[in-house]
Design a protein around this motif. Structure first.
Motif, short mmCIF file in Angstrom:
data_model
loop_
_atom_site.label_atom_id
_atom_site.label_comp_id
_atom_site.label_asym_id
_atom_site.label_seq_id
_atom_site.Cartn_x
_atom_site.Cartn_y
_atom_site.Cartn_z
N HIS A 78 0.82 -1.22 0.00
CA HIS A 78 0.00 0.00 0.00
C HIS A 78 0.85 1.27 0.00
O HIS A 78 0.37 2.32 -0.42
CB HIS A 78 -0.95 0.00 1.20
CG HIS A 78 -2.20 -0.79 0.98
ND1 HIS A 78 -3.18 -0.40 0.08
CD2 HIS A 78 -2.62 -1.96 1.52
CE1 HIS A 78 -4.16 -1.30 0.09
NE2 HIS A 78 -3.85 -2.25 0.97
N THR A 80 3.44 1.76 -1.89
CA THR A 80 3.83 2.05 -3.28
C THR A 80 2.72 1.80 -4.29
O THR A 80 2.87 2.15 -5.47
CB THR A 80 5.04 1.17 -3.66
OG1 THR A 80 4.67 -0.22 -3.55
CG2 THR A 80 6.23 1.43 -2.75
N GLY A 81 1.62 1.17 -3.86
CA GLY A 81 0.56 0.81 -4.81
C GLY A 81 0.90 -0.43 -5.61
O GLY A 81 0.33 -0.67 -6.68
N THR A 86 -4.51 -0.03 -3.67
CA THR A 86 -4.53 1.43 -3.59
C THR A 86 -3.27 1.95 -2.90
O THR A 86 -2.89 1.44 -1.84
CB THR A 86 -5.76 1.91 -2.80
OG1 THR A 86 -6.93 1.34 -3.38
CG2 THR A 86 -5.86 3.43 -2.82
N GLU A 87 -2.64 2.94 -3.52
CA GLU A 87 -1.50 3.58 -2.86
C GLU A 87 -2.05 4.49 -1.77
O GLU A 87 -2.65 5.53 -2.06
CB GLU A 87 -0.68 4.37 -3.87
CG GLU A 87 0.57 4.99 -3.29
CD GLU A 87 1.41 5.72 -4.33
OE1 GLU A 87 2.16 6.64 -3.94
OE2 GLU A 87 1.30 5.37 -5.53
N CYS A 88 -1.88 4.10 -0.52
CA CYS A 88 -2.52 4.83 0.58
C CYS A 88 -1.74 4.62 1.87
O CYS A 88 -1.66 3.50 2.39
CB CYS A 88 -3.96 4.34 0.75
SG CYS A 88 -4.82 5.15 2.12
#
Length: 230
Positions: A78, A80-81, A86-88
């Motif tokens: 997460h 880096t996605g 989802t990049e979060c």
């Protein structure tokens, strides 16, 4: 010699690897073994380079089984996605927090990451939380994670209006521990503190010993980098 794999035979190796994937899938989804799910995720990531499928296994193993290592790796995805997730940073934070509190092989690393994200503030609703960062750095440092010990040292040197007040005694304590665990800058900070008498009486001999230790560690790091690049 029955049962041994001839790793020079491409077809035999492929069959072996395919069988591993089947075995790990069975362990994960039929036997409901969290360790089997982690092995499956590692297999999909490392052997098949199928990061999307690996992410789905990690998500299942973290959310359904509460497996600490899977939560840690899902958190890293997460950040880096990777794997189509989802990049979060907020989601990454929750994954690292679950891994840290759940124990396991990556729990100490996860506690450090919780500390980093709380310290940085981008994953927090109200911005940086230095009190929470200190709490999780301490947890990781207690588990002998050198970067957390060093970060604690820096926090107590600098102080914060919204966190720990400056405390040179604690700063030196954590710098020394970071140094003992092989952190170059922990040794350098501790050396300077002994030289100046910050948090302790001046001790030129100790300062020189720690300075030499920092140099030694720095040299070893450079040597490893050179060998890795050869």
């Amino acid at each position: 010699m029955a049962g041994l794999i001839n790793f020079e035979d491409e077809n035999e190796v492929k069959q072996f690897l395919d069988n591993l994937g089947v075995e790990y899938s069975f362990q994960c989804y039929k036997e409901k073994d969290p360790e089997g799910c982690q092995r499956l995720a590692d297999y999909l990531e490392g052997v098949k380079k199928n990061f999307d499928s690996a992410a789905q296994v990690l998500k299942h193993n973290c959310e359904t089984n509460g497996h600490g290592e899977s939560c840690y790796k899902l958190g890293a995805y997460h950040v880096t996605g990777r794997g189509g997730v989802t990049e979060c940073l907020k989601t990454a934070y929750s994954c690292f927090l679950r891994s840290c509190n759940g124990g396991g092989k990556k729990s100490v690393d996860a506690c450090h990451n919780v500390g980093l994200l709380a310290h940085d503030g981008r994953a927090m609703e109200g911005g940086p939380d230095h009190v929470l960062a200190r709490q999780y750095y301490e947890k990781a440092c207690d588990g002998d994670f050198a970067p957390s010990c060093f970060n604690l040292s820096a926090m107590f040197i600098e102080g914060s209006s919204k966190g720990p007040a400056p405390n040179m005694n604690l700063a030196l304590k954590y710098a020394n521990k970071a140094c003992e665990l092989g952190h170059v800058w922990g040794c350098a900070n501790a050396s300077r503190m002994y030289k100046l008498g910050d948090g302790t009486e001046k001790d030129e001999k100790k300062a020189e010993e720690l300075k030499n230790r920092a140099r030694q560690l720095h040299g070893e790091q450079k040597e490893r980098q050179i060998k890795f690049g050869e």
